[in-house]
Design a protein around this motif. Structure first.
Motif, PDB file in Angstrom:
ATOM      1  N   TYR A 160      -4.897  -7.726   5.742  1.00 47.38           N
ATOM      2  CA  TYR A 160      -5.276  -6.313   5.853  1.00 47.38           C
ATOM      3  C   TYR A 160      -6.296  -6.128   6.977  1.00 47.38           C
ATOM      4  O   TYR A 160      -6.207  -5.177   7.766  1.00 47.38           O
ATOM      5  CB  TYR A 160      -5.870  -5.815   4.539  1.00 47.38           C
ATOM      6  CG  TYR A 160      -4.897  -5.791   3.381  1.00 47.38           C
ATOM      7  CD1 TYR A 160      -3.744  -5.019   3.428  1.00 47.38           C
ATOM      8  CD2 TYR A 160      -5.138  -6.536   2.232  1.00 47.38           C
ATOM      9  CE1 TYR A 160      -2.861  -4.981   2.356  1.00 47.38           C
ATOM     10  CE2 TYR A 160      -4.260  -6.511   1.152  1.00 47.38           C
ATOM     11  CZ  TYR A 160      -3.124  -5.737   1.223  1.00 47.38           C
ATOM     12  OH  TYR A 160      -2.256  -5.714   0.168  1.00 47.38           O
ATOM     13  N   LEU A 168      -7.418  -2.696   8.967  1.00 49.37           N
ATOM     14  CA  LEU A 168      -7.794  -1.909   7.795  1.00 49.37           C
ATOM     15  C   LEU A 168      -9.087  -2.426   7.181  1.00 49.37           C
ATOM     16  O   LEU A 168      -9.515  -3.557   7.432  1.00 49.37           O
ATOM     17  CB  LEU A 168      -6.677  -1.966   6.748  1.00 49.37           C
ATOM     18  CG  LEU A 168      -5.286  -1.509   7.180  1.00 49.37           C
ATOM     19  CD1 LEU A 168      -4.321  -1.613   6.006  1.00 49.37           C
ATOM     20  CD2 LEU A 168      -5.312  -0.089   7.742  1.00 49.37           C
ATOM     21  N   GLU A 191      -6.865  -0.784  -3.519  1.00 58.80           N
ATOM     22  CA  GLU A 191      -5.735   0.133  -3.701  1.00 58.80           C
ATOM     23  C   GLU A 191      -4.451  -0.620  -4.010  1.00 58.80           C
ATOM     24  O   GLU A 191      -3.612  -0.135  -4.770  1.00 58.80           O
ATOM     25  CB  GLU A 191      -5.578   1.016  -2.455  1.00 58.80           C
ATOM     26  CG  GLU A 191      -6.770   1.924  -2.217  1.00 58.80           C
ATOM     27  CD  GLU A 191      -6.377   3.303  -1.728  1.00 58.80           C
ATOM     28  OE1 GLU A 191      -5.203   3.693  -1.885  1.00 58.80           O
ATOM     29  OE2 GLU A 191      -7.268   3.993  -1.193  1.00 58.80           O
ATOM     30  N   LEU A 237       0.615  -2.944   9.599  1.00 55.11           N
ATOM     31  CA  LEU A 237       0.371  -3.439   8.247  1.00 55.11           C
ATOM     32  C   LEU A 237       1.563  -4.223   7.719  1.00 55.11           C
ATOM     33  O   LEU A 237       1.405  -5.341   7.216  1.00 55.11           O
ATOM     34  CB  LEU A 237       0.062  -2.268   7.310  1.00 55.11           C
ATOM     35  CG  LEU A 237       0.055  -2.608   5.813  1.00 55.11           C
ATOM     36  CD1 LEU A 237      -1.045  -3.601   5.486  1.00 55.11           C
ATOM     37  CD2 LEU A 237      -0.067  -1.328   4.979  1.00 55.11           C
ATOM     38  N   LEU A 270       0.810  -1.223   0.000  1.00 59.20           N
ATOM     39  CA  LEU A 270       0.000   0.000   0.000  1.00 59.20           C
ATOM     40  C   LEU A 270       0.844   1.275   0.000  1.00 59.20           C
ATOM     41  O   LEU A 270       0.287   2.373  -0.040  1.00 59.20           O
ATOM     42  CB  LEU A 270      -0.940   0.017   1.210  1.00 59.20           C
ATOM     43  CG  LEU A 270      -2.029  -1.061   1.234  1.00 59.20           C
ATOM     44  CD1 LEU A 270      -2.934  -0.882   2.439  1.00 59.20           C
ATOM     45  CD2 LEU A 270      -2.852  -1.048  -0.055  1.00 59.20           C
ATOM     46  N   HIS A 329     -10.408  -4.183   4.489  1.00 62.80           N
ATOM     47  CA  HIS A 329      -9.684  -5.056   3.561  1.00 62.80           C
ATOM     48  C   HIS A 329     -10.155  -4.894   2.117  1.00 62.80           C
ATOM     49  O   HIS A 329      -9.371  -5.070   1.189  1.00 62.80           O
ATOM     50  CB  HIS A 329      -9.792  -6.524   3.997  1.00 62.80           C
ATOM     51  CG  HIS A 329     -11.137  -7.146   3.810  1.00 62.80           C
ATOM     52  ND1 HIS A 329     -12.158  -7.000   4.724  1.00 62.80           N
ATOM     53  CD2 HIS A 329     -11.628  -7.911   2.808  1.00 62.80           C
ATOM     54  CE1 HIS A 329     -13.219  -7.656   4.294  1.00 62.80           C
ATOM     55  NE2 HIS A 329     -12.926  -8.217   3.142  1.00 62.80           N
ATOM     56  N   ARG A 378     -11.133  -2.035   0.672  1.00 60.53           N
ATOM     57  CA  ARG A 378     -10.445  -0.851   0.148  1.00 60.53           C
ATOM     58  C   ARG A 378      -8.954  -1.144  -0.039  1.00 60.53           C
ATOM     59  O   ARG A 378      -8.352  -0.743  -1.046  1.00 60.53           O
ATOM     60  CB  ARG A 378     -10.622   0.337   1.090  1.00 60.53           C
ATOM     61  CG  ARG A 378      -9.924   1.581   0.557  1.00 60.53           C
ATOM     62  CD  ARG A 378      -9.972   2.765   1.502  1.00 60.53           C
ATOM     63  NE  ARG A 378      -9.169   3.862   0.983  1.00 60.53           N
ATOM     64  CZ  ARG A 378      -8.885   4.965   1.657  1.00 60.53           C
ATOM     65  NH1 ARG A 378      -9.353   5.136   2.899  1.00 60.53           N
ATOM     66  NH2 ARG A 378      -8.134   5.910   1.112  1.00 60.53           N
ATOM     67  N   ALA A 379      -8.357  -1.841   0.929  1.00 62.18           N
ATOM     68  CA  ALA A 379      -6.925  -2.139   0.849  1.00 62.18           C
ATOM     69  C   ALA A 379      -6.610  -2.979  -0.384  1.00 62.18           C
ATOM     70  O   ALA A 379      -5.638  -2.700  -1.110  1.00 62.18           O
ATOM     71  CB  ALA A 379      -6.472  -2.864   2.118  1.00 62.18           C
ATOM     72  N   TYR A 381      -4.423   5.476   0.841  1.00 66.73           N
ATOM     73  CA  TYR A 381      -4.674   4.782   2.100  1.00 66.73           C
ATOM     74  C   TYR A 381      -3.437   4.843   3.000  1.00 66.73           C
ATOM     75  O   TYR A 381      -3.547   5.081   4.212  1.00 66.73           O
ATOM     76  CB  TYR A 381      -5.066   3.322   1.816  1.00 66.73           C
ATOM     77  CG  TYR A 381      -5.976   2.701   2.857  1.00 66.73           C
ATOM     78  CD1 TYR A 381      -6.245   3.323   4.069  1.00 66.73           C
ATOM     79  CD2 TYR A 381      -6.596   1.478   2.612  1.00 66.73           C
ATOM     80  CE1 TYR A 381      -7.091   2.757   5.011  1.00 66.73           C
ATOM     81  CE2 TYR A 381      -7.442   0.896   3.551  1.00 66.73           C
ATOM     82  CZ  TYR A 381      -7.682   1.541   4.744  1.00 66.73           C
ATOM     83  OH  TYR A 381      -8.512   0.980   5.677  1.00 66.73           O
ATOM     84  N   TRP A 382      -2.266   4.635   2.414  1.00 62.01           N
ATOM     85  CA  TRP A 382      -1.021   4.710   3.188  1.00 62.01           C
ATOM     86  C   TRP A 382      -0.854   6.101   3.806  1.00 62.01           C
ATOM     87  O   TRP A 382      -0.467   6.237   4.973  1.00 62.01           O
ATOM     88  CB  TRP A 382       0.167   4.380   2.282  1.00 62.01           C
ATOM     89  CG  TRP A 382       1.510   4.469   2.956  1.00 62.01           C
ATOM     90  CD1 TRP A 382       2.306   5.578   3.054  1.00 62.01           C
ATOM     91  CD2 TRP A 382       2.204   3.427   3.647  1.00 62.01           C
ATOM     92  NE1 TRP A 382       3.459   5.288   3.748  1.00 62.01           N
ATOM     93  CE2 TRP A 382       3.431   3.975   4.128  1.00 62.01           C
ATOM     94  CE3 TRP A 382       1.935   2.081   3.912  1.00 62.01           C
ATOM     95  CZ2 TRP A 382       4.362   3.218   4.839  1.00 62.01           C
ATOM     96  CZ3 TRP A 382       2.861   1.332   4.617  1.00 62.01           C
ATOM     97  CH2 TRP A 382       4.059   1.897   5.078  1.00 62.01           C
TER      98      TRP A 382
END
Length: 302
Positions: free
Chosen positions: A247, A252, A260, A73, A56, A254, A256-257, A61-62
Motif C-alpha cells: 500500500y 497510499l 479499511e 494499487l 480496497l 498504509h 489507513r489502507a 478510500y477507493w
C-alpha cells in the motif's frame, strides 16, 4: 511426513490419479519464461487485477482515489500476492520432496510429485518476474510468519501438509480466476494467471487425493489437531497476501489502507464465496471441525 506412508490406503487409487495427471502434464504444461515477452511495455491504463478483487474496492478510500492510483494499487496488490505465493510454493516444494524421500521411484505418485515440484519452480520464477515487471520490487511475509513457515515445514505431515498446500493454492486460484478473463487487466497478468490456474488444477487434484487417503485412518484426536493446524496455517497466509508495504509503495497511507481492508465487507464476501468449494471439501474429509471453523470465520473464509 513419513506417517503418510504408514497408514493403510489404496495405493492403486493415488497411482491411478497420478497417472492421469502425468499424462495431462505431458500434454498441457506451459512455460511462461519462454511464452511471455517479458520486455514488452505495460499498458498504463490496465489494472494489475480486476478492480472488484482489490482489497480496497468498495471502501471510502477507493472512492477517493484517482484512476491512476487505483491502477497502481492493483499492480502492487498483485505483486504482493504473487510474492507471498512464492513463499508458500517454496514451502510446498520442501514438504513434497520430504514426503517422497526414499519413496517408490517407479510409481506414478512419486513421478507426479516431482513433476509438481518442477511446475512450482517455474511458477515461482514466473511470479518473481511478474512482480518485478509490475512494480520493480517484491514482498516477503512478516518475519514472525517466516519463522512460523519454517516450523510448519518441519512438523507438517500427512493430511496437514497436503491440506495446507491445497487450501493455500485454492485461495490463490480463486483470486486468479476472478482476473484472468478481464480485459481491463494487463495481458501479462492474465496470461500468468491462466498458466497458474491450469497447472495448479492438477496439483490441487493430487493434494485432494492425498488428503482423502491420509484421512481414512485418522482418529478423532488426529482430526481435531490436523484441522486446527491447517486452519491456522491457511489463515496466516490469507491475511498476509497484501503486505502493508505494498500500500505504501502504491502511494497510499498504509495504516489507513490496512484498516479499511480489514473492514472491507465486499472483499470479505468475495473471499467467502470463492472458498465455498474448499470448505465443502474440508468438511467432507473431516477437517472442518468446530475449532477450525472458528478460525476460518475470523478470516472470512467461512
Amino acid at each position: 511426513m513419513e506417517a503418510l506412508r504408514d497408514v493403510t490406503r489404496s495405493d492403486d487409487g493415488i497411482d491411478e490419479v497420478s497417472q492421469r495427471l502425468l499424462a495431462s502434464a505431458a500434454r498441457l504444461s506451459r512455460n511462461a519464461l519462454t511464452e511471455i515477452d517479458w520486455d514488452a511495455p505495460l499498458d498504463p491504463d490496465k489494472y494489475g487485477c480486476s478492480p472488484e478483487w482489490s482489497t480496497l474496492y468498495g471502501t471510502a478510500y477507493w472512492d477517493e482515489m484517482t484512476e491512476q492510483q487505483r491502477i497502481s494499487l492493483t499492480r502492487h496488490e498483485t505483486a504482493s500476492i504473487m510474492s507471498i505465493g512464492i513463499w508458500f510454493e517454496m514451502m510446498l516444494q520442501e514438504m513434497v520432496i520430504r514426503d517422497q524421500y526414499l519413496g517408490d521411484y517407479h510409481r506414478p505418485e512419486f513421478q507426479f510429485a516431482l513433476t509438481e515440484v518442477a511446475d512450482e519452480c517455474r511458477h515461482s520464477l514466473m511470479f518473481a518476474k511478474t512482480s518485478h515487471k509490475l512494480t520493480g520490487t517484491s514482498y516477503t511475509p512478516h518475519p514472525r510468519l517466516g519463522r512460523f513457515g519454517k516450523l510448519f515445514m518441519r512438523v507438517a505431515g500427512s493430511e496437514v501438509a497436503y491440506a495446507g498446500i491445497l487450501a493455500a493454492e485454492e485461495v490463490l486460484d480463486v483470486l486468479q480466476r476472478g482476473c484472468m478473463r478481464d480485459d481491463r487487466v494487463l495481458p501479462l497478468v492474465r496470461t500468468v494467471n491462466e498458466i497458474h490456474v491450469l497447472e495448479e488444477s492438477r496439483h490441487m487434484r493430487f493434494a485432494r487425493e492425498e488428503v482423502r487417503q491420509s484421512m481414512q485412518e485418522a482418529n478423532w484426536a488426529r482430526r481435531q489437531l490436523s484441522s486446527v493446524i491447517t486452519a491456522m496455517a491457511v489463515s496466516y497466509i490469507l491475511v498476509s497476501l497484501v503486505r502493508p508495504k505494498a500500500y505504501a509503495d502504491a502511494g497510499l497511507d498504509h495504516r489507513r489502507a490496512v484498516g479499511e481492508m480489514r473492514r472491507n465487507h465486499h472483499f470479505q464476501s468475495m473471499v467467502r464465496s470463492g472458498c465455498a468449494h474448499l470448505m465443502g471439501f474440508l468438511d467432507d474429509v473431516g477437517l472442518l471441525t468446530r475449532p477450525a471453523a472458528r478460525i476460518y470465520r475470523k478470516v472470512h473464509m467461512l
